[in-house]
Design an enzyme around this catalytic site. Sequence first.
Site, PDB file in Angstrom:
ATOM      1  N   TRP A  18       1.794 -17.925  34.114  1.00 53.20           N
ATOM      2  CA  TRP A  18       2.231 -18.672  35.296  1.00 53.20           C
ATOM      3  C   TRP A  18       2.653 -20.093  34.880  1.00 53.20           C
ATOM      4  CZ3 TRP A  18       0.378 -23.251  37.327  1.00 53.20           C
ATOM      5  CH2 TRP A  18       0.853 -23.596  38.589  1.00 53.20           C
ATOM      6  N   HIS A  19       1.984 -20.619  33.848  1.00 56.96           N
ATOM      7  CA  HIS A  19       2.266 -21.996  33.417  1.00 56.96           C
ATOM      8  C   HIS A  19       3.603 -22.114  32.697  1.00 56.96           C
ATOM      9  CE1 HIS A  19      -2.031 -22.314  34.172  1.00 56.96           C
ATOM     10  NE2 HIS A  19      -1.819 -23.594  34.345  1.00 56.96           N
ATOM     11  N   GLY A  20       4.058 -21.045  32.075  1.00 58.88           N
ATOM     12  CA  GLY A  20       5.325 -21.147  31.361  1.00 58.88           C
ATOM     13  C   GLY A  20       5.674 -19.867  30.646  1.00 58.88           C
TER      14      GLY A  20
END
Lengths: 449, 391
Positions: free
Chosen positions: A309-311
């Site tokens: 989700w962060h990258g």
Amino acid sequence: MRFDALYFLFFFAIVYGLSKIPRIGPAVYILASFLFYIVAGWQDLALIITMIIFNYGASFYVSRSKIVFSTTVAINLATLLYFKYSSFLGSSLGANEIFNTQIIIPLGISFYVFQMIAYQVDIVRGTCRQITSFPRFYLFVAFFPQLIAGPIVRANDISNQINRLFKKGQRNNTIISLGLGLCLLGLVKKVILSDSLAPIVDSNFSTMPDTALAAWQGVLTFTFQIYYDFSGYSDIALGLGYLLGIRLPINFKQPYLAKSPQEFWQRWHITLSQWVRDYLYIPLGGNKIKGPIKQLTALILVMTLMGLWHGANWTFAAWGASWGVAILLWRIGAPFFNKRPLVSWLGTLLVTVILWVFFRAPNMGFALDYLQIMFTPSTLNMNNLSWIWSGMIVLGGLHLLEGRYYNLKGIKLMKKINQPFCWGILIGLCFTILLLPKALDNPFIYFRF
Amino acid sequence: MLFRAFKKTCLFCCGLICAAFLFEAVLRCIELTPAWKTLPVAEVSLYGPDAKTAYTHRKNVKGIWTTENRAKISTNEFAIRSNGRHNFTKNPDAKNIGIIGNSIIEALQVADIDTFVSQTEEILRSRINSINVHNLGLSGTTPVIELERSKYFTELLDLDTLIIINSPANLTHRIEYSQGGSLPFYTMDEIGNIRINRKYLKSRGYKIRTSIIGDAFYFLMNHSKLFTVLNNRMNRGLLDELQINKVQQTAHSSENTNTCPNEAIESLKILSQTQDNNSQRTHALINHLLGQYSALQNRTGVKIIYAFYDNWKSCPKTLTQSAHTALIAMLENNNIEYYDLKSDLKSHLPPNITLQDLRGFASPKGHLNYTGHQVFSSTLSNYIINNYSNE
């Protein structure tokens, strides 16, 4: 727009002033949220408005038809996948180096897409009331203090507050000093602390450090940088929301004091952790899953997805998966750790710091080499030790102190000093902090997600 | 009700004033501890107006430079970087050497005692009795400003030797610097004398800076960190953050150290050719400039050395050689000594270090780093000892 820019202070002052005019408050908030996002560009604005219209329309039908519900969630996820992960999915080697390249994903997409998915699921589950008015729904998704980097708000958290605002023009009673105090705290964390640490971190992660000490110094600095950056943003978001009469959920509770990896995620980016727990982990079986292998699989899957989700980069996948393993290890070793809280805390902190290497490294190769250097014995340079490490102790001390003012006592104190004199001090300090020059363009780290 | 509103406003204003004092106190506390190396500080405001050169260093200013590398710096009562000694007194028996040039010589990125000028002085003092080396560097200087500063400081400091360090590009491209950026305009009269445009001297900014208001503001900046921050912010613009991305993009696009820059090729061509009008005009202007240095040399007895240094890589050798031949000829015609500093530096480089390694702190581009200052000081002191220790 960025909260740490002087122009935002002027923008907010105008919004705050106009919102005081009876009956036009909601219109001011909607217009301000619209203007706030325009700075991101017309394409990003078009996307968010399209997504809001689509989700608003779909929300009338999701509880009636499973197909509509599934399609709505799928379209939300597909949008996120397309804009954030297309290069990653197209070629696993084409991962985005979020710390080194320009931000090309639409601003805040990960946050508002998750927020709207949660909303649709809550309607189907019957745990929240549908927001039938479009302006209210728009404000629920795009309320500018939380739009770009959270907290990820649930409809239950703020729909009543928005309704009250529209119906009676009433806002929650606000202790102005508390709102301003949160903004000041956030600015201190971001501008004074996090931005000052950024050049040290950048230099440590741009070229491989020579010694274990330098490598540890780099990752410890990043440990504080990312905390003060993201929690600073969240504090400002809370403060701004509070001043505008909307209470947003708390996102951080001294995460580095956690005594287990599970507790860490109850203290770090709380709204994301809760989202993952409620909409991913529990539907997969949650803690009811029997057998360590199945538990491990579920945990690793959930935590890997949270990492991603962060990258769009394998480093985030590795970061998330490692957290899954750590949580399981602590569960297995619970009898040992429960009796030794200090060891448990130190172990958790060590795991947190080591795993930040994956989070910050541009690619897996770099991360593994960096970790290797961290654990390769080398000579100590006492000259560097003195001031850099004493700085680390001070930062740790500040983190420890946070609990003393981030509580009911702190709120009571702010209520006590809710006077024009204190407002002057707090506004004056916010203004002077924003005057400080920015040598580097350092937007909030979580803007990249 | 009116009284209550007035009382609230007064209290609010008192709060603002308290915030200003608090901020001032915090900035001062940061500067007193090692935290100044990391935390935000007020960057020293070093420059003030000057009628002849438009701007110059202000006298007795102390503070922290933050760009590229943080360093505590100061100027002395002669409005030049102090070499770490603030009580400099003139001694008729002492030898005085001035080193003049741009920001490379000014070296704000390192502390006073770490500049190559200061280090050169240290080395020379261990070999020669009673010698002072003065840092006459100034950021953004042009050949004309250098000339004016040379005239002024030669007489002020009784200079025996003046070393001008310049790059060929600075000489060719900025000899008649007429406009651009934030620098003042220059005009040229019929006989080639270049002076600041009257328009600049009459501009509002210049007038305010040289008025009582300006004096008051400089006084406040000398005594208040908050005013320094405010002044820096006004100079950058209050809506600075809206433009920060643009500036960075431009800065990145111009960085390329692996090939000979276009500016360098153009400059070398101008110096090595005399056929076209542009080259002829530039040659005439350089000759006029050197003639004025020659006159200064004759009038005051100062020994003037023109040293060339640049950070260019991979420039065509033939072009470089012919440009240097032309420069040497012009210098000889005006009885000024030529010093090929770049070649001399190469011979003093430590193993595995290139000329490019002498510059930049966190990034490879920038001003001289600590190694750079060491190499420069050993090169220059060696040159001075070998050539002038007997004079």
